[in-house]
Design a protein around this motif. Structure first.
Motif, mmCIF file in Angstrom:
data_model
loop_
_atom_site.group_PDB
_atom_site.id
_atom_site.type_symbol
_atom_site.label_atom_id
_atom_site.label_comp_id
_atom_site.label_asym_id
_atom_site.label_seq_id
_atom_site.Cartn_x
_atom_site.Cartn_y
_atom_site.Cartn_z
ATOM 1 N N THR A 23 37.816 42.352 37.812
ATOM 2 C CA THR A 23 36.674 41.493 37.495
ATOM 3 C C THR A 23 37.109 40.199 36.820
ATOM 4 O O THR A 23 36.324 39.241 36.758
ATOM 5 N N SER B 15 36.364 36.727 38.263
ATOM 6 C CA SER B 15 35.051 36.090 38.268
ATOM 7 C C SER B 15 35.144 34.785 37.493
ATOM 8 O O SER B 15 34.883 34.716 36.289
ATOM 9 N N THR C 295 33.908 48.618 35.928
ATOM 10 C CA THR C 295 34.759 48.933 37.072
ATOM 11 C C THR C 295 34.593 50.418 37.377
ATOM 12 O O THR C 295 34.738 51.254 36.473
ATOM 13 N N CYS D 110 30.647 43.986 31.908
ATOM 14 C CA CYS D 110 31.208 44.234 33.239
ATOM 15 C C CYS D 110 31.756 45.655 33.359
ATOM 16 O O CYS D 110 32.331 46.190 32.407
ATOM 17 N N GLY E 266 32.968 45.827 39.542
ATOM 18 C CA GLY E 266 34.054 46.112 40.459
ATOM 19 C C GLY E 266 34.125 47.565 40.877
ATOM 20 O O GLY E 266 33.629 48.461 40.185
ATOM 21 N N ALA F 292 29.646 40.460 36.566
ATOM 22 C CA ALA F 292 30.735 40.844 37.475
ATOM 23 C C ALA F 292 30.919 42.356 37.410
ATOM 24 O O ALA F 292 30.984 42.932 36.323
ATOM 25 N N ASN G 163 34.341 37.916 31.706
ATOM 26 C CA ASN G 163 34.643 38.683 32.915
ATOM 27 C C ASN G 163 35.581 39.859 32.653
ATOM 28 O O ASN G 163 36.061 40.502 33.586
#
Length: 416
Positions: A368, A371, A229, A227, A341, A339, A256
């Protein structure tokens, strides 16, 4: 019983389970929650045995964390079953309906899949959560945990079976645990065609690869969580800091958790050093590109492998990008559709990010870590789908149903 016999029994029981009323299903769930609460001490004792054996075997801290049932996690497990019981029953829901010019009324109605099987590693909470989701949707559950959690899974299943046995209308085969943790047993479950209507694997890359290569039953892949961001140049920096810290450190061992931080180049000299310092104070190892190493000399040089790694521990890859296009391109190359972000005040940038990022869940100005089926209001989840058919993202009750076309007529006959 063999795995095939377990699956056959589940398939036979599914005809009865699908006929249960909402009230009947909810009462069984409440009794399941009470049984888990009643046997809390024996479940935790069994969990301690599994943890001790796992530590002796040199299991990683990440898997130990996933295996562990603390008092708070046990309370959360009981609460999750109660929450599933309180949710609306999707079975029988008319998704949509329309009338044709010839007067035929066509309805799409939700109904159970039949038999849902889950192969999972380490997390014993899955045993109760999947059982609850399956029963609520009128499905039978076949659960195959890993050898690491053998004692805990057996203790939880004993509590669930006790609750089921109190209801004559519910077949014992409605919820079953495959006690054989061998690879052969897993392969047999993957190939139980004709008995299993959906298989969800929840585990590491080896398990996922094995299912993709060997399964002959329908599957939904609960895949990796690499994941990201992205902190845009327009971001509210207080929000950016809070989201970054939370996404990485609140529970790094779950799928997540953020594994890569992407930062707009305008923030590299100003905001980035400060947040890296806070992450380092929290025990996070930083692996960064050349710009990150320049503004934060303590960073380890990131390799190509780092961008594709789901660390599941306090390690974070950090990259400075020129803009949102650079972030989207990086995610397109390395993301796992779990996920992603963005933190941005520029609504146009945020909307474009949500449109162009290929992921089951995209988060704007939040972590995230949300999620999760429970956080989405699903009660719990059977997994997080990283594919596009038949469901995507956290999978709740609706994901365990299919749609049947029911057509109502008044004597119409087709002439062509």
């Amino acid at each position: 019983m063999s795995v095939t016999e377990i699956c056959r029994a589940a398939a036979e029981a599914s005809a009865h389970v699908k006929q249960l009323t909402t009230a009947q299903k909810d009462q069984v769930l409440l009794d399941m929650a009470a049984a888990v609460e009643r046997h809390r001490d024996s479940i935790i004792k069994a969990n301690e045995q599994d943890i001790e054996a796992a530590r002796a075997a040199g299991v990683t801290p990440t898997l130990i964390d996933r295996l562990t049932l603390t008092e708070s996690r046990m309370a959360g497990l009981v609460k999750a079953i109660h929450t599933v019981a309180s949710l609306a029953d999707p079975v029988g829901e008319v998704v949509k309906g329309w009338t044709r010019p010839n007067g035929l009324l066509v309805e799409q109605v939700r109904e159970p899949l039949g038999v849902v099987a889950v192969i999972y590693e380490a997390r014993p909470n899955v045993t109760a959560e999947v059982a609850a989701l399956c029963l609520k949707t009128g499905n039978c559950a076949v659960l195959r945990g890993s050898s690491m959690a053998t004692a805990t899974n057996a203790a939880i299943m004993a509590a669930l079976a006790e609750a089921v046995s109190e209801h004559d209308e519910v077949p014992a085969a409605a919820v079953q645990l495959v006690s054989d943790p061998s690879r052969d047993a897993a392969m047999e479950l993957m190939r139980a065609k004709g008995y299993v209507d959906l298989l969800v694997p929840r585990g590491g890359p080896e398990l996922i690869a094995s299912v993709e290569q060997n399964a002959t039953v329908p599957t939904v892949i609960d895949g990796a969580g690499n994941c990201h961001t992205y902190i845009d140049g327009s971001a509210d920096l207080d929000i950016a800091t809070a989201v970054t810290i939370n996404a990485k450190t609140s529970r790094p061992s779950v799928c997540n958790a953020m594994e890569t931080l992407l930062v707009h180049e305008d923030l590299a000299e100003t905001w980035l050093p400060g947040v890296l310092g806070l992450l380092a104070e929290a025990g996070v190892e930083i692996r960064g590109d050349e710009t990150v190493q320049r503004v934060w000399p303590k960073a380890v040089a990131a390799t190509e492998e780092d961008w594709g790694t789901e660390y599941l521990r306090l390690v974070l890859a950090v990259k400075v990008v020129p803009d949102a296009d650079g972030a989207i391109a990086h995610i397109r190359r390395w993301g796992t559709s779990n996920a992603e972000g963005i933190v941005a005040k520029d609504i146009d940038v945020a909307r474009r990010f949500t449109r162009e990022v290929d992921s089951g869940s995209v988060f704007v100005n939040t972590s995230t870590r949300y999620s999760d089926g429970g956080e989405f209001g699903y009660g719990v989840e059977i997994g997080v789908s990283t594919q596009k058919l038949h469901v995507r993202g956290p999978m709740g009750l609706d994901a365990l149903t299919t749609v049947k076309n029911v057509v109502w007529g008044s004597g119409q006959t087709r002439t062509i």
